[in-house]
Design a protein around this motif. Structure first.
Motif, mmCIF file in Angstrom:
data_model
loop_
_atom_site.group_PDB
_atom_site.id
_atom_site.type_symbol
_atom_site.label_atom_id
_atom_site.label_comp_id
_atom_site.label_asym_id
_atom_site.label_seq_id
_atom_site.Cartn_x
_atom_site.Cartn_y
_atom_site.Cartn_z
ATOM 1 N N TYR A 1 0.815 -1.216 0.000
ATOM 2 C CA TYR A 1 0.000 0.000 0.000
ATOM 3 C C TYR A 1 0.848 1.266 0.000
ATOM 4 C CZ TYR A 1 -4.017 2.973 1.306
ATOM 5 O OH TYR A 1 -5.013 3.920 1.349
ATOM 6 N N ILE A 2 1.896 1.279 0.799
ATOM 7 C CA ILE A 2 2.750 2.461 0.925
ATOM 8 C C ILE A 2 4.029 2.316 0.102
ATOM 9 C CG2 ILE A 2 3.937 4.006 2.525
ATOM 10 C CD1 ILE A 2 0.875 3.875 2.885
ATOM 11 N N GLY A 3 4.650 1.145 0.176
ATOM 12 C CA GLY A 3 5.931 0.951 -0.498
ATOM 13 C C GLY A 3 5.835 0.893 -2.007
ATOM 14 N N GLU A 4 4.840 0.174 -2.532
ATOM 15 C CA GLU A 4 4.750 0.057 -3.991
ATOM 16 C C GLU A 4 4.302 1.355 -4.650
ATOM 17 O OE1 GLU A 4 3.997 -3.678 -6.027
ATOM 18 O OE2 GLU A 4 3.268 -4.496 -4.125
ATOM 19 N N GLU A 5 3.833 2.305 -3.851
ATOM 20 C CA GLU A 5 3.546 3.632 -4.401
ATOM 21 C C GLU A 5 4.837 4.328 -4.821
ATOM 22 O OE1 GLU A 5 1.465 6.734 -5.898
ATOM 23 O OE2 GLU A 5 0.580 4.873 -5.136
ATOM 24 N N THR A 6 5.968 3.966 -4.216
ATOM 25 C CA THR A 6 7.243 4.540 -4.679
ATOM 26 C C THR A 6 7.484 4.153 -6.123
ATOM 27 O OG1 THR A 6 8.553 2.629 -3.920
ATOM 28 C CG2 THR A 6 8.242 4.428 -2.358
ATOM 29 N N ALA A 7 7.191 2.898 -6.463
ATOM 30 C CA ALA A 7 7.345 2.449 -7.852
ATOM 31 C C ALA A 7 6.347 3.160 -8.757
ATOM 32 C CB ALA A 7 7.164 0.937 -7.940
ATOM 33 N N MET A 8 5.125 3.344 -8.266
ATOM 34 C CA MET A 8 4.102 3.973 -9.098
ATOM 35 C C MET A 8 4.459 5.412 -9.437
ATOM 36 S SD MET A 8 1.335 3.422 -10.725
ATOM 37 C CE MET A 8 0.409 2.065 -10.031
ATOM 38 N N VAL A 9 5.052 6.134 -8.491
ATOM 39 C CA VAL A 9 5.482 7.514 -8.765
ATOM 40 C C VAL A 9 6.426 7.538 -9.966
ATOM 41 C CG1 VAL A 9 6.894 9.425 -7.891
ATOM 42 C CG2 VAL A 9 5.147 8.406 -6.440
ATOM 43 N N LEU B 1 -0.953 -0.782 -14.996
ATOM 44 C CA LEU B 1 -2.266 -1.379 -14.759
ATOM 45 C C LEU B 1 -2.202 -2.435 -13.660
ATOM 46 C CD1 LEU B 1 -3.507 -1.769 -18.456
ATOM 47 C CD2 LEU B 1 -4.118 0.023 -16.805
ATOM 48 N N ASP B 2 -1.158 -3.270 -13.698
ATOM 49 C CA ASP B 2 -0.995 -4.303 -12.668
ATOM 50 C C ASP B 2 -0.627 -3.704 -11.323
ATOM 51 O OD1 ASP B 2 -1.559 -6.377 -14.415
ATOM 52 O OD2 ASP B 2 0.540 -6.725 -14.934
ATOM 53 N N GLU B 3 0.254 -2.701 -11.341
ATOM 54 C CA GLU B 3 0.719 -2.123 -10.084
ATOM 55 C C GLU B 3 -0.420 -1.455 -9.313
ATOM 56 O OE1 GLU B 3 3.435 -2.598 -8.633
ATOM 57 O OE2 GLU B 3 4.752 -3.363 -10.210
ATOM 58 N N LYS B 4 -1.393 -0.921 -10.025
ATOM 59 C CA LYS B 4 -2.562 -0.346 -9.345
ATOM 60 C C LYS B 4 -3.281 -1.413 -8.534
ATOM 61 C CE LYS B 4 -3.571 3.426 -12.582
ATOM 62 N NZ LYS B 4 -4.548 3.955 -13.579
ATOM 63 N N ILE B 5 -3.352 -2.626 -9.079
ATOM 64 C CA ILE B 5 -4.005 -3.733 -8.367
ATOM 65 C C ILE B 5 -3.174 -4.146 -7.165
ATOM 66 C CG2 ILE B 5 -4.740 -6.139 -8.567
ATOM 67 C CD1 ILE B 5 -5.344 -5.570 -11.524
ATOM 68 N N HIS B 6 -1.832 -4.151 -7.306
ATOM 69 C CA HIS B 6 -0.951 -4.494 -6.190
ATOM 70 C C HIS B 6 -1.193 -3.545 -5.024
ATOM 71 C CE1 HIS B 6 2.252 -6.627 -8.888
ATOM 72 N NE2 HIS B 6 1.005 -6.867 -9.286
ATOM 73 N N ILE B 7 -1.264 -2.259 -5.318
ATOM 74 C CA ILE B 7 -1.472 -1.262 -4.272
ATOM 75 C C ILE B 7 -2.855 -1.427 -3.652
ATOM 76 C CG2 ILE B 7 -1.737 1.212 -3.845
ATOM 77 C CD1 ILE B 7 0.449 1.643 -6.010
ATOM 78 N N ALA B 8 -3.854 -1.732 -4.475
ATOM 79 C CA ALA B 8 -5.210 -1.916 -3.969
ATOM 80 C C ALA B 8 -5.289 -3.105 -3.013
ATOM 81 C CB ALA B 8 -6.181 -2.111 -5.136
ATOM 82 N N HIS B 9 -4.577 -4.180 -3.328
ATOM 83 C CA HIS B 9 -4.579 -5.322 -2.424
ATOM 84 C C HIS B 9 -3.868 -4.986 -1.113
ATOM 85 C CE1 HIS B 9 -5.514 -8.313 -5.817
ATOM 86 N NE2 HIS B 9 -6.528 -8.308 -4.976
ATOM 87 N N GLY B 10 -2.802 -4.199 -1.188
ATOM 88 C CA GLY B 10 -2.137 -3.756 0.034
ATOM 89 C C GLY B 10 -3.060 -2.902 0.885
#
Length: 239
Positions: A123-131, A153-162
């Motif tokens: 939720y917090i960490g993978e947002e660094t990649a999304m930026v 598209l996939d990373e949005k789902i990763h963050i949503a699951h977090g």
């Protein structure tokens, strides 16, 4: 032969052949950028498969971790193909251990031991990649920009699951305590992913259209988004 780029020019590079005619510093920055991201995707797959899946409390959560791992490995292959077109082979990464691949990240990030850390990581960490991915999607090197849009598209789902994991834990005092402990441990490592906020290299990347922000600006974008999420969960932002 490479040709200098004038300061007032908009940079657009559409093919590997054009890439090889760009200034040497453009080439080095782009290759480093894609290589770091590609290595990170491969390590991310290992994290989901080897670190988070064993922590999953239910078969449903195990399936989610397995699906996320498969997506991360696919992202690695996307970067691998883009680099291969530039004459760079990343196959060596596949035979390395996770520890050997963490040249650009804090190794402690790959040693999560609680389900709360799994939630904070995504939720917090993978947002660094999304930026960074959002910036790469507008890259002046068009093959990379196009490839990254699929990853986003996939990373949005990763963050949503977090987010789901964190929200489920945050409903209880015990769960919030677990989340806070996870956040306190991982937050400095998330900040470190962006590198030095004052590096000249990131300014040059912006000049060439390979980035939209410097390291320092990217950190602040992430911090604003992360702070909103943290406070919404009833947690304290680490100092």
């Amino acid at each position: 032969m490479t040709i200098a780029v004038l300061d007032d020019e908009e940079v657009v590079v559409r093919t590997p052949e054009e890439f090889h005619r760009m200034p040497r510093d453009y080439q080095k920055i782009l290759v480093s950028q894609i290589t770091i991201n590609t290595e990170g995707e491969l390590s991310g797959g290992d994290d989901y498969a080897l670190m988070f899946l064993p922590l999953a409390p239910t078969s449903e959560e195990r399936q989610v971790c397995a699906e996320r791992a498969a997506e991360e490995y696919d992202h690695y292959k996307i970067g691998k193909r883009v680099l291969a077109d530039l004459g760079i082979d990343t196959t060596y990464m596949e035979s390395q251990s996770l520890a050997e691949r963490t040249l650009f990240a804090d190794e402690r990030m790959h040693s999560c031991t609680t389900w709360a850390e799994r939630g904070i990581y995504s939720y917090i960490g993978e947002e660094t990649a999304m930026v960074m991915l959002r910036e790469f999607a507008e890259s002046s090197y068009k093959p990379w920009a196009e490839a990254v849009r699929t990853i986003i598209l996939d990373e949005k789902i990763h963050i949503a699951h977090g987010a789901r994991v964190c929200r489920n834990l945050a409903v209880s005092e015990e769960g919030r305590e677990q989340l806070q402990a996870a956040l306190d441990r991982l937050w400095p490592m998330f900040v470190g992913i962006f590198g030095s906020p004052h590096t000249k290299r990131s300014k040059l990347a912006v000049r060439y259209g390979l980035r939209r922000t410097t390291n320092g600006e990217a950190i602040e974008l992430w911090r604003q988004k992360a702070t909103e999420r943290v406070t919404h969960l009833g947690l304290r932002v680490p100092e």
